[in-house]
Design an enzyme around this catalytic site. Structure first.
Site, mmCIF file in Angstrom:
data_model
loop_
_atom_site.group_PDB
_atom_site.id
_atom_site.type_symbol
_atom_site.label_atom_id
_atom_site.label_comp_id
_atom_site.label_asym_id
_atom_site.label_seq_id
_atom_site.Cartn_x
_atom_site.Cartn_y
_atom_site.Cartn_z
ATOM 1 C CD GLU A 80 -2.245 1.361 2.888
ATOM 2 O OE1 GLU A 80 -2.320 2.498 3.410
ATOM 3 O OE2 GLU A 80 -2.620 0.330 3.461
ATOM 4 C CE LYS A 121 -5.910 1.933 8.319
ATOM 5 N NZ LYS A 121 -5.309 2.928 7.420
#
Length: 196
Positions: free
Chosen positions: A43, A133
């Site tokens: 990411e 998340k």
């Protein structure tokens, strides 16, 4: 091209590397190091426009190795567009913003919203989001994940915030599907330790 979902993006992966605020060349170098070690998912946060070139470079490097790169810290609809235009294959946010999730879906990108309470997790689930998340994971602690799994067993969590090679195992043992490590990667020994 088929839109991947997080079951396919993460597959058997247990670790995601977050490459935040680095120059383009260093982002690519660390992404390639992660991939060499078997950490397949990367990411690159894009909270500011000057981070987009690093995302684009990581995406291009990943394409050469058939690796998927996502955009993190996506806070608004405009950043979703910038991430999609740079080639990101998924988006990640620190919080739950359903407009951002919808914008990502409209661009064919799976979205990983941040949650820190069962209320937020339930709201995300009602919106069809099953991969979440949990942030900041270090403050929530491993026990939080075991507790939330009781009433919400269909959710899949990526633990983010304050994790490193010394504590990642405790979160994985608590049922977290993936641990995401960012700041700790400033220590060059972390990638090797996490790969183990």
């Amino acid at each position: 091209m088929t839109t991947p979902d997080f079951d396919h993006i993460f597959g058997g992966a247990r670790v995601m590397a977050i490459l935040r605020g680095l120059p383009v060349a260093e982002t690519v170098r660390l992404a390639e190091r992660a991939w060499d070690l078997g950490i397949d998912v990367v990411e690159v946060p894009v909270a500011t426009a000057d981070a987009v070139p690093a995302l684009r470079a990581a995406v291009e490097a990943g394409a050469e190795r058939d690796r998927i790169v996502g955009a993190g810290t996506v806070l608004d609809v405009e950043q979703v567009a910038a991430a999609a235009d740079a080639g990101a294959r998924f988006t990640v946010a620190p919080g739950l913003d359903l407009a951002v999730a919808d914008a990502a879906a409209a661009r064919g990108l799976p979205h990983l919203p941040g949650v820190a309470t069962p209320t937020e997790a339930q709201q995300a689930l009602r919106h069809g989001l099953t991969w979440l998340k949990a942030f900041p994971a270090i403050s929530l602690g491993p026990a939080w994940f075991k507790a939330v799994a009781g009433p919400l067993p269909q959710l899949r969590f990526v633990a983010t915030g304050g994790l490193d090679a010394s504590n990642a195992g405790a979160f994985l043992q608590a049922g977290v599907r993936v641990v995401a490590v960012g700041s700790a990667l400033s220590d060059p020994t972390q990638l090797d330790a996490l790969a183990t």
